[in-house]
Scaffold this motif. Structure first.
Motif, PDB file in Angstrom:
ATOM      1  N   ALA A  44      57.742  19.113 132.771  1.00 52.59           N
ATOM      2  CA  ALA A  44      58.949  19.952 132.749  1.00 52.59           C
ATOM      3  C   ALA A  44      60.026  19.306 131.893  1.00 52.59           C
ATOM      4  N   GLU A  45      60.644  20.094 131.034  1.00 50.67           N
ATOM      5  CA  GLU A  45      61.674  19.574 130.133  1.00 50.67           C
ATOM      6  C   GLU A  45      63.081  19.979 130.532  1.00 50.67           C
ATOM      7  N   GLN A  46      63.184  20.839 131.529  1.00 57.47           N
ATOM      8  CA  GLN A  46      64.490  21.216 132.058  1.00 57.47           C
ATOM      9  C   GLN A  46      64.321  21.698 133.493  1.00 57.47           C
ATOM     10  N   PRO A  47      65.367  21.601 134.299  1.00 60.49           N
ATOM     11  CA  PRO A  47      65.242  22.030 135.692  1.00 60.49           C
ATOM     12  C   PRO A  47      65.358  23.538 135.832  1.00 60.49           C
ATOM     13  N   GLY A  48      64.773  24.039 136.901  1.00 60.75           N
ATOM     14  CA  GLY A  48      64.998  25.430 137.260  1.00 60.75           C
ATOM     15  C   GLY A  48      63.929  26.414 136.862  1.00 60.75           C
ATOM     16  N   ASN A  49      62.874  25.961 136.187  1.00 59.80           N
ATOM     17  CA  ASN A  49      61.868  26.934 135.739  1.00 59.80           C
ATOM     18  C   ASN A  49      60.442  26.480 136.050  1.00 59.80           C
ATOM     19  N   LEU A  50      60.252  25.784 137.163  1.00 58.33           N
ATOM     20  CA  LEU A  50      58.900  25.413 137.559  1.00 58.33           C
ATOM     21  C   LEU A  50      58.064  26.661 137.832  1.00 58.33           C
ATOM     22  N   LEU A  51      56.816  26.599 137.456  1.00 61.42           N
ATOM     23  CA  LEU A  51      55.908  27.716 137.707  1.00 61.42           C
ATOM     24  C   LEU A  51      54.513  27.147 137.931  1.00 61.42           C
ATOM     25  N   ASP A  52      54.123  27.090 139.210  1.00 63.93           N
ATOM     26  CA  ASP A  52      52.826  26.552 139.598  1.00 63.93           C
ATOM     27  C   ASP A  52      52.173  27.571 140.525  1.00 63.93           C
ATOM     28  N   PRO A  53      50.973  28.083 140.191  1.00 61.94           N
ATOM     29  CA  PRO A  53      50.322  29.089 141.046  1.00 61.94           C
ATOM     30  C   PRO A  53      50.057  28.605 142.462  1.00 61.94           C
ATOM     31  N   ASP A  54      49.951  27.281 142.651  1.00 61.75           N
ATOM     32  CA  ASP A  54      49.722  26.750 143.990  1.00 61.75           C
ATOM     33  C   ASP A  54      51.013  26.604 144.794  1.00 61.75           C
ATOM     34  N   LEU A  55      52.143  26.613 144.082  1.00 66.05           N
ATOM     35  CA  LEU A  55      53.460  26.573 144.718  1.00 66.05           C
ATOM     36  C   LEU A  55      54.293  27.690 144.097  1.00 66.05           C
ATOM     37  N   PRO A  56      53.938  28.939 144.366  1.00 66.25           N
ATOM     38  CA  PRO A  56      54.489  30.070 143.620  1.00 66.25           C
ATOM     39  C   PRO A  56      55.982  30.304 143.797  1.00 66.25           C
ATOM     40  N   ASP A  57      56.566  29.795 144.886  1.00 67.06           N
ATOM     41  CA  ASP A  57      57.987  30.053 145.129  1.00 67.06           C
ATOM     42  C   ASP A  57      58.899  28.946 144.599  1.00 67.06           C
ATOM     43  N   LEU A  58      58.374  27.751 144.395  1.00 66.56           N
ATOM     44  CA  LEU A  58      59.200  26.609 144.018  1.00 66.56           C
ATOM     45  C   LEU A  58      59.702  26.721 142.581  1.00 66.56           C
ATOM     46  N   ARG A  59      61.011  26.620 142.415  1.00 62.09           N
ATOM     47  CA  ARG A  59      61.617  26.697 141.084  1.00 62.09           C
ATOM     48  C   ARG A  59      62.512  25.501 140.767  1.00 62.09           C
ATOM     49  N   HIS A  60      63.295  25.051 141.739  1.00 63.79           N
ATOM     50  CA  HIS A  60      64.320  24.041 141.476  1.00 63.79           C
ATOM     51  C   HIS A  60      64.016  22.732 142.208  1.00 63.79           C
ATOM     52  N   VAL A  61      64.196  21.624 141.508  1.00 63.71           N
ATOM     53  CA  VAL A  61      64.078  20.301 142.106  1.00 63.71           C
ATOM     54  C   VAL A  61      65.378  19.553 141.848  1.00 63.71           C
ATOM     55  N   LEU A  62      65.965  19.037 142.900  1.00 59.58           N
ATOM     56  CA  LEU A  62      67.187  18.244 142.792  1.00 59.58           C
ATOM     57  C   LEU A  62      66.856  16.839 143.266  1.00 59.58           C
ATOM     58  N   MET A  63      67.215  15.813 142.482  1.00 62.24           N
ATOM     59  CA  MET A  63      66.808  14.451 142.811  1.00 62.24           C
ATOM     60  C   MET A  63      68.007  13.533 142.987  1.00 62.24           C
ATOM     61  N   LEU A  64      68.006  12.813 144.104  1.00 64.14           N
ATOM     62  CA  LEU A  64      68.988  11.764 144.356  1.00 64.14           C
ATOM     63  C   LEU A  64      68.428  10.468 143.807  1.00 64.14           C
ATOM     64  N   SER A  65      69.035   9.956 142.753  1.00 63.27           N
ATOM     65  CA  SER A  65      68.540   8.755 142.088  1.00 63.27           C
ATOM     66  C   SER A  65      69.283   7.530 142.605  1.00 63.27           C
ATOM     67  N   ARG A  66      68.554   6.686 143.327  1.00 62.27           N
ATOM     68  CA  ARG A  66      69.154   5.459 143.844  1.00 62.27           C
ATOM     69  C   ARG A  66      68.746   4.239 143.019  1.00 62.27           C
ATOM     70  N   SER A  67      67.774   4.408 142.126  1.00 59.92           N
ATOM     71  CA  SER A  67      67.332   3.280 141.302  1.00 59.92           C
ATOM     72  C   SER A  67      67.483   3.579 139.817  1.00 59.92           C
TER      73      SER A  67
END
Length: 218
Positions: A136-159
């Protein structure tokens, strides 16, 4: 009377009466103890909920929370619930197939996760269960047939970990804090429409056999 109040309304009431009273205390990775007063806690929840609204979180959405116990966990959970979304917490020690099952079965559209915990590399684990995330090169446009609803990932970076396919937790919270009013007004309107009977959390639980089942809590 309490049952007619949402969690956000209850927290706001306490913060209005006791703004400087300690609400939360918790140890950070380095061992130092972080503390939030009620006014600081409600401010962070409002800021992050505004940022989540910007990224597309809406009432009725499922938001998987894949993080360790921390002040940020509480802020993230309450920010999502404030908007009327349902939080789906997952144990940070679950294996990728188990987490993938929870994401898919809950119909989660959003995932909030850490970057690392001890030897666990969360982005690498997510790439294992969701191959499109790896490239993925940008957030918000994930498209995986095994996870059909998931689009957005938000990450808390502690390292210091970065991934182009994720929204940065701190950046999203800052965007909500610095919003000129448009999205804050939208988030406030969404919060005002939430009802105490709305679905607030889906916790997955099971016995020693079989797939876990989602327990719905309002």
């Amino acid at each position: 009377e309490a049952r007619r109040r949402t969690l956000w309304q209850a927290l706001s009431d306490v913060a209005a009466r006791n703004p400087d009273k300690l609400a939360l205390a918790g140890a950070r990775d380095g061992g130092e103890v972080g503390r939030l007063t009620y006014s600081e806690l409600t401010a962070r929840i409002r800021d992050l909920s505004t940022g989540l609204a910007i990224t597309g979180v809406r009432r009725g959405d499922r938001v998987v929370l894949w993080m360790t116990n921390s002040l940020d966990w509480v802020v993230a959970a309450q920010a999502a619930i404030r908007l009327g979304a349902a939080v789906v917490p997952v144990n940070s020690f679950l294996k990728p197939p188990e987490i993938r099952y929870v994401i898919a079965q809950s119909g989660a559209r959003h995932l909030i996760m850490l970057d690392r915990f001890r030897k666990l590399d969360f982005p690498a684990m997510l790439a294992e269960m969701c191959p499109p995330f790896a490239t993925a090169e940008q957030p918000g446009n994930l498209l995986d047939p095994d996870l059909p609803d998931l689009r957005h990932v938000l990450m808390l970076s502690r390292s210091g970990t970065k991934h182009p396919g994720t929204h940065d937790f701190a950046t999203i919270e800052k965007a909500g804090r610095e919003d000129s009013g448009y999205w804050r007004d939208i988030a406030d309107t969404m919060a005002s429409s939430v009802q105490p009977s709305d679905l607030g959390m889906v916790k997955y639980t099971s016995g020693s056999t079989g797939f876990p089942k989602g327990v719905m809590l309002d």
